[in-house]
Enzyme design. Sequence first.
Site, PDB file in Angstrom:
ATOM      1  N   TYR A 100      41.119  35.906  50.281  1.00 44.54           N
ATOM      2  CA  TYR A 100      41.807  37.217  50.133  1.00 44.54           C
ATOM      3  C   TYR A 100      43.336  36.767  50.211  1.00 44.54           C
ATOM      4  O   TYR A 100      44.086  37.536  49.818  1.00 44.54           O
ATOM      5  CB  TYR A 100      40.843  38.121  50.811  1.00 44.54           C
ATOM      6  N   LYS A 118      45.825  45.105  52.705  1.00 42.61           N
ATOM      7  CA  LYS A 118      44.710  46.073  52.921  1.00 42.61           C
ATOM      8  C   LYS A 118      44.852  46.526  54.445  1.00 42.61           C
ATOM      9  O   LYS A 118      44.401  47.646  54.729  1.00 42.61           O
ATOM     10  CB  LYS A 118      43.559  45.521  52.484  1.00 42.61           C
TER      11      LYS A 118
END
Length: 281
Positions: free
Chosen positions: A172, A179
């Site tokens: 990720y 995020k």
Amino acid sequence: MPEPEYIERIAMGLFDGKKGLVVGIANDHSIAWAITQQLFKEGAEIGFTHLPDKDAARPKNEKKVRKLVEPLGGKFVIPCDVTKDEDLDAVFKKTEEEFGKIDFVLHSVAFAPPADLTGPVYDVSRDGFKLSMEISAYSLIAMAGRAKPILNEGGSILTLSYLGGETVVPGYNLMGLCKAALESAVTYLAHELGPQGVRVNAVSAGPVKTVSASGVGDIKKMFQLYETFSPLRRNITAEEVGKASAFLLSDHASGISGEILHVDSGYHCMGAPPTDAFDKA
């Protein structure tokens, strides 16, 4: 996924009389589209943005969004590059002209340059980091400031996150940092807009097959992990994310703000693999 014309509105829906803005539909695989279907089903009136088209004579992005939302009664579709203040100003001016006051804003925007997203965090470029943060996190702040004057008391802002913002999810990478910033922004905005009666929340969804997800390394392995490790022993569906998101945007969630709601079959709560995971290996 059913064609838009087959979506029927529910009598006395949760969003009857509610108006709002959805930012971030790219195509019919977008999580924002899954949420939009639930909002339409519950009676919402909605305006939409689309990614600007490079060729005005061939507006592919605009056509994709219009094809989805116009059969359901979308009130307007307007281009928006979230890195441009003039575009954001135009979007919220149009929203106010069309609706006056609104009740919700859905922010479903994230981006990182592929070269920066697929490589290790320590090798991320300065420009790639700045652009990723600007689009994926700052855009929520920019929208909240513009939405504040036209949000009704009891209104709601919702964004989309992922577990990689809370803890390390290999593959990720840079988006995890974005995020994390986004989730922090949710809590600060919840604090600042709370006195106005506006709620700010995020849904942290498990992996869903979207265009954005395809850019994450080892996405197929991620789906397998959820099927094996999550308490429900399965992946989620886009519809489940849509329903949970509609709940947070609705008056049924009137006492919830600053929340990161996990819709991931319980995967986030596991500290170690379940014992039967090794039987499936």
